[in-house]
Write a protein that holds these residues in place. Structure first.
Motif: not given
Length: 236
Positions: A92-95, A97-104, A132-137, A227-232
């Motif tokens: 939820c951090r707007p700034d 720097t994580i690449d959400w399209y490529h994070i494992a 789950i990934h978005a909330e707590s990794a 983004i994560l949903y489509q990737r999963y």
């Protein structure tokens, strides 16, 4: 960095008081020598520290200045007692720097619990996993500064309403969080974007703004969950 704007210097220095910690976070020993007093204005930035799941935690010092105004700064005050606030969030951090399209991705942890919850509440297991990934990794013992707990970061009242007895128990948490997510999907006509916005900011805010609320954190969260949903969906 947070930009600090010093005000006029006082001629009198006061005796330093001990810091008041409210989160058990170990602080380095700061110099408590007498220095000219300053007041601060702060703006948030990329500055932060990183915890063990790679999430930046903001160390923000809260104190009350001589004028009785509550001040937030990224530097501790010289003479005032203060509290330390750690702002932490994975998606939820707007700034960020994580690449959400490529994070494992994590397609294996808690598989039985996720699959059972998806079947029971008639929602996509990929969406549960994305939340789950978005909330707590996938950190089952995660507890936020406002009291949200577990993999799906359930607030105490939400957990109670969803019949969750132990929010830090992975099976209970995933089942309760999935039940709540299914409720949001039903309330917003299976619109994933609005359901995720409601999961993050509350359904009343989604209804109030007739869409994703204009909160930077919520807008960032919704985008990243999608983004994560489509990737999963592709990975599972």
């Amino acid at each position: 960095m947070v930009k600090l704007i010093p005000s006029a210097t006082s001629n009198k220095a006061k005796t330093a008081q001990s810091p008041v910690l409210t989160n058990d976070y170990p602080l380095p020993q700061e110099s408590r020598a007498k220095k000219p007093k300053q007041s601060y204005k702060a703006r948030y930035s990329e500055h932060g520290i990183v915890d063990d799941i790679g999430v930046e935690k903001r160390r923000v010092y809260q104190y009350t200045n001589d004028a009785g105004i509550t001040v937030f700064s990224d530097n501790p005050p010289v003479e005032n007692s203060y509290q330390v606030l750690l702002y932490q969030c994975f998606a939820c951090r707007p700034d960020s720097t994580i690449d959400w399209y490529h994070i494992a991705l994590n397609t294996k942890s808690y598989k039985a619990f996720v699959d059972n919850a998806a079947k029971q509440h008639h929602i996509d297991s990929a969406l549960i996993r994305a939340v789950i990934h978005a909330e707590s990794a996938f950190k089952s013992q995660a507890v936020s500064r406002v009291g949200a707990k577990g993999l799906m970061q359930l607030m105490p009242l939400t957990a109670k309403d969803m019949g969750v007895l132990d929010a830090l128990n992975p099976a209970d948490n995933i089942n309760g969080g999935s039940r709540y997510l299914a409720k949001m999907l039903k309330q917003f006509n299976n619109n994933v974007e609005l359901a995720c916005a409601a999961y993050n900011a509350g359904p009343s805010n989604v209804a109030k703004y007739q869409g994703v609320p204009p909160f930077p954190e919520t807008q960032a969260y919704v985008k990243r969950v999608q983004i994560l949903y489509q990737r999963y969906k592709k990975a599972l």
